[in-house]
Design a protein around this motif. Structure first.
Motif, PDB file in Angstrom:
ATOM      1  N   ALA A  26       0.824  -1.206   0.000  1.00  0.00           N
ATOM      2  CA  ALA A  26       0.000   0.000   0.000  1.00  0.00           C
ATOM      3  C   ALA A  26       0.864   1.264   0.000  1.00  0.00           C
ATOM      4  O   ALA A  26       0.473   2.274  -0.583  1.00  0.00           O
ATOM      5  CB  ALA A  26      -0.948   0.014   1.198  1.00  0.00           C
ATOM      6  N   LEU A  27       2.019   1.203   0.646  1.00  0.00           N
ATOM      7  CA  LEU A  27       2.882   2.375   0.747  1.00  0.00           C
ATOM      8  C   LEU A  27       3.495   2.697  -0.608  1.00  0.00           C
ATOM      9  O   LEU A  27       4.016   1.820  -1.300  1.00  0.00           O
ATOM     10  CB  LEU A  27       3.989   2.115   1.771  1.00  0.00           C
ATOM     11  N   GLN A  28       3.426   3.977  -0.980  1.00  0.00           N
ATOM     12  CA  GLN A  28       4.044   4.461  -2.207  1.00  0.00           C
ATOM     13  C   GLN A  28       4.856   5.716  -1.905  1.00  0.00           C
ATOM     14  O   GLN A  28       4.509   6.492  -1.011  1.00  0.00           O
ATOM     15  CB  GLN A  28       2.993   4.799  -3.269  1.00  0.00           C
ATOM     16  N   ILE A  29       5.931   5.916  -2.659  1.00  0.00           N
ATOM     17  CA  ILE A  29       6.751   7.121  -2.512  1.00  0.00           C
ATOM     18  C   ILE A  29       6.774   7.889  -3.825  1.00  0.00           C
ATOM     19  O   ILE A  29       6.618   7.317  -4.908  1.00  0.00           O
ATOM     20  CB  ILE A  29       8.191   6.786  -2.062  1.00  0.00           C
ATOM     21  N   GLN A  84      11.246  12.239 -10.259  1.00  0.00           N
ATOM     22  CA  GLN A  84      10.630  12.373 -11.571  1.00  0.00           C
ATOM     23  C   GLN A  84       9.106  12.572 -11.480  1.00  0.00           C
ATOM     24  O   GLN A  84       8.411  12.607 -12.489  1.00  0.00           O
ATOM     25  CB  GLN A  84      10.930  11.137 -12.433  1.00  0.00           C
ATOM     26  N   GLY A  85       8.601  12.693 -10.254  1.00  0.00           N
ATOM     27  CA  GLY A  85       7.175  12.883 -10.060  1.00  0.00           C
ATOM     28  C   GLY A  85       6.366  11.618 -10.245  1.00  0.00           C
ATOM     29  O   GLY A  85       5.156  11.683 -10.482  1.00  0.00           O
ATOM     30  N   GLU A  86       7.022  10.461 -10.095  1.00  0.00           N
ATOM     31  CA  GLU A  86       6.356   9.170 -10.276  1.00  0.00           C
ATOM     32  C   GLU A  86       6.123   8.512  -8.921  1.00  0.00           C
ATOM     33  O   GLU A  86       7.007   8.524  -8.053  1.00  0.00           O
ATOM     34  CB  GLU A  86       7.232   8.235 -11.127  1.00  0.00           C
ATOM     35  N   TRP A  87       4.950   7.918  -8.761  1.00  0.00           N
ATOM     36  CA  TRP A  87       4.666   7.156  -7.548  1.00  0.00           C
ATOM     37  C   TRP A  87       5.144   5.714  -7.727  1.00  0.00           C
ATOM     38  O   TRP A  87       4.791   5.057  -8.703  1.00  0.00           O
ATOM     39  CB  TRP A  87       3.166   7.162  -7.249  1.00  0.00           C
ATOM     40  N   LYS A  88       5.955   5.244  -6.792  1.00  0.00           N
ATOM     41  CA  LYS A  88       6.497   3.886  -6.824  1.00  0.00           C
ATOM     42  C   LYS A  88       6.067   3.147  -5.553  1.00  0.00           C
ATOM     43  O   LYS A  88       6.061   3.717  -4.455  1.00  0.00           O
ATOM     44  CB  LYS A  88       8.027   3.916  -6.890  1.00  0.00           C
ATOM     45  N   TRP A  89       5.731   1.880  -5.712  1.00  0.00           N
ATOM     46  CA  TRP A  89       5.349   1.054  -4.570  1.00  0.00           C
ATOM     47  C   TRP A  89       6.584   0.679  -3.755  1.00  0.00           C
ATOM     48  O   TRP A  89       7.656   0.435  -4.314  1.00  0.00           O
ATOM     49  CB  TRP A  89       4.666  -0.224  -5.038  1.00  0.00           C
TER      50      TRP A  89
END
Length: 372
Positions: free
Chosen positions: A230-233, A237-242
């Motif tokens: 559930a956690l994303q950072i 580059q403005g991208e959400w990564k798990w």
């Protein structure tokens, strides 16, 4: 007296979904006391601390049995009837910035028929300044809880603060440690956090988020491994990564206070809690976290004696640029008050949460941020 026997805690299986995982460095704290170990760890940490604000730790000195006991205690607390849990909740205290104790789910209206799904129970550090009643299910194990809390500080936080001091080239490796002493009045706390599973339809109404993008307000947050993805950072580059759960690790993120002290050299990481993937979508998510903060009397001005910061011209932060010289106690008060302030439902558009400006004001000239 020893606490009552707890039934074993068993984590659910990890997701089999093919997710876009973040690539994070893993620091091996068993190197810390070996020759040149601290320098090697600081070198590994440097990129993560400046560009991502997230990393993993392994071999951190707390056994899996001790970690599992904390998850079991969180489970036992959240299994209590709501009426029992509410004995440890005070809405007026919460709105005044007092965050210890219980916060029930449902305090925030998100959509007409959807409220937030997050329960929180915070246990302050055992520094002698935060005595408060605990539910019997926790009080029976309070010595183990204190032991775990102190280990989080002494075995993990202290070492990280020394590594930060090396990165900052501080003349005294203990400088940040002295500003984060366990037995001095401060706002560190252990948290049991529960996210209740929602239906697909409810998740879609709120942008498939449990918690929108934000930063934490202290120095360092420790998140003990739990496998519900559930956690994303948010990367550069403005991208959400798990963030992938790694066996026998702690996931660490840096937060606002350490960023303020270092003029932004150490990055306060932006993260959010997304609805889990399909194969975990009906599983409640239980977290065990430890939040480390500077002691209450620490002024959150940029450190003046760091050669690293001097070379980079890091002499101000969001507070000082407004003419503010907040202590940690003042910052916690104003930030927690803003976070718990009653608000109207946000405008939710493509996972972006927009609140009224007055709801986001922390102090004049400084607005809290949510991130799409």
């Amino acid at each position: 007296m020893p606490g009552k026997t707890l039934s074993p805690y068993e984590q659910v299986p990890e997701t089999k979904a093919d997710l876009d995982w973040a690539e994070l460095v893993t620091l091996d704290l068993s190197l810390f006391d070996k020759p040149d170990g601290k320098k090697k760890l600081a070198s590994q940490l440097e990129y993560a601390a400046q560009h991502v604000g997230f990393f993993y730790l392994k071999n951190f000195g707390i056994s899996q049995e001790e970690v599992d006991r904390q998850f079991a205690l969180g489970r036992e607390f959240y299994n209590l009837p709501l009426a029992e849990k509410l004995k440890y909740h005070n809405l007026k205290d919460l709105e005044r910035g007092e965050y210890n104790g219980y916060r029930p789910a449902g305090l925030r209206q998100l959509k007409e028929n959807v409220r937030d799904n997050v329960q929180v129970y915070n246990l302050p550090k055992f520094d002698g300044f935060h005595d408060r009643p605990q539910p019997p299910v926790l009080q029976e194990h309070i010595t183990k809880i204190e032991d775990f809390s102190r280990k989080c500080h002494n075995l993990v936080i202290v070492k990280l603060l020394k590594l930060f001091a090396i990165l900052l080239e501080l003349p005294d490796e203990e400088q940040l440690v002295k500003q984060h002493q366990y037995d001095v009045k401060g706002e560190d706390h252990l948290r049991y956090m529960h996210y209740a599973a929602r239906s697909v339809e409810e998740n879609q109404l709120v942008g498939d988020l449990y918690t929108p993008g934000h930063t934490d307000l202290g120095s360092v947050t420790l998140l003990f491994r739990q496998p519900v993805a559930a956690l994303q950072i948010l990367n550069k580059q403005g991208e959400w990564k798990w963030v992938q759960p790694q066996d026998a690790t702690i996931t660490v993120n840096l937060a606002d206070a350490i960023s303020a002290l270092t003029g932004g050299y150490l990055l306060s990481s932006v993260h959010r809690v997304h609805a889990p993937p399909e194969d975990q979508s009906q599983v409640d998510r239980l977290g065990v976290l430890y939040f480390a903060r500077p002691n209450n009397d620490v002024v959150l001005d940029p450190i003046a004696n760091s050669p690293t910061m001097q070379r980079l011209g890091l002499v101000s932060n969001e507070f000082t640029e407004l003419g503010q010289h907040l202590t940690m106690e003042q910052w916690v008060k104003v930030r927690q008050t803003q976070q718990q302030r009653p608000t109207k439902a946000p405008k939710i558009d493509a996972q972006k949460y927009e609140y009224a400006a007055k709801d986001m004001e922390i102090i004049p000239g400084l607005q809290a941020k949510t991130y799409a």
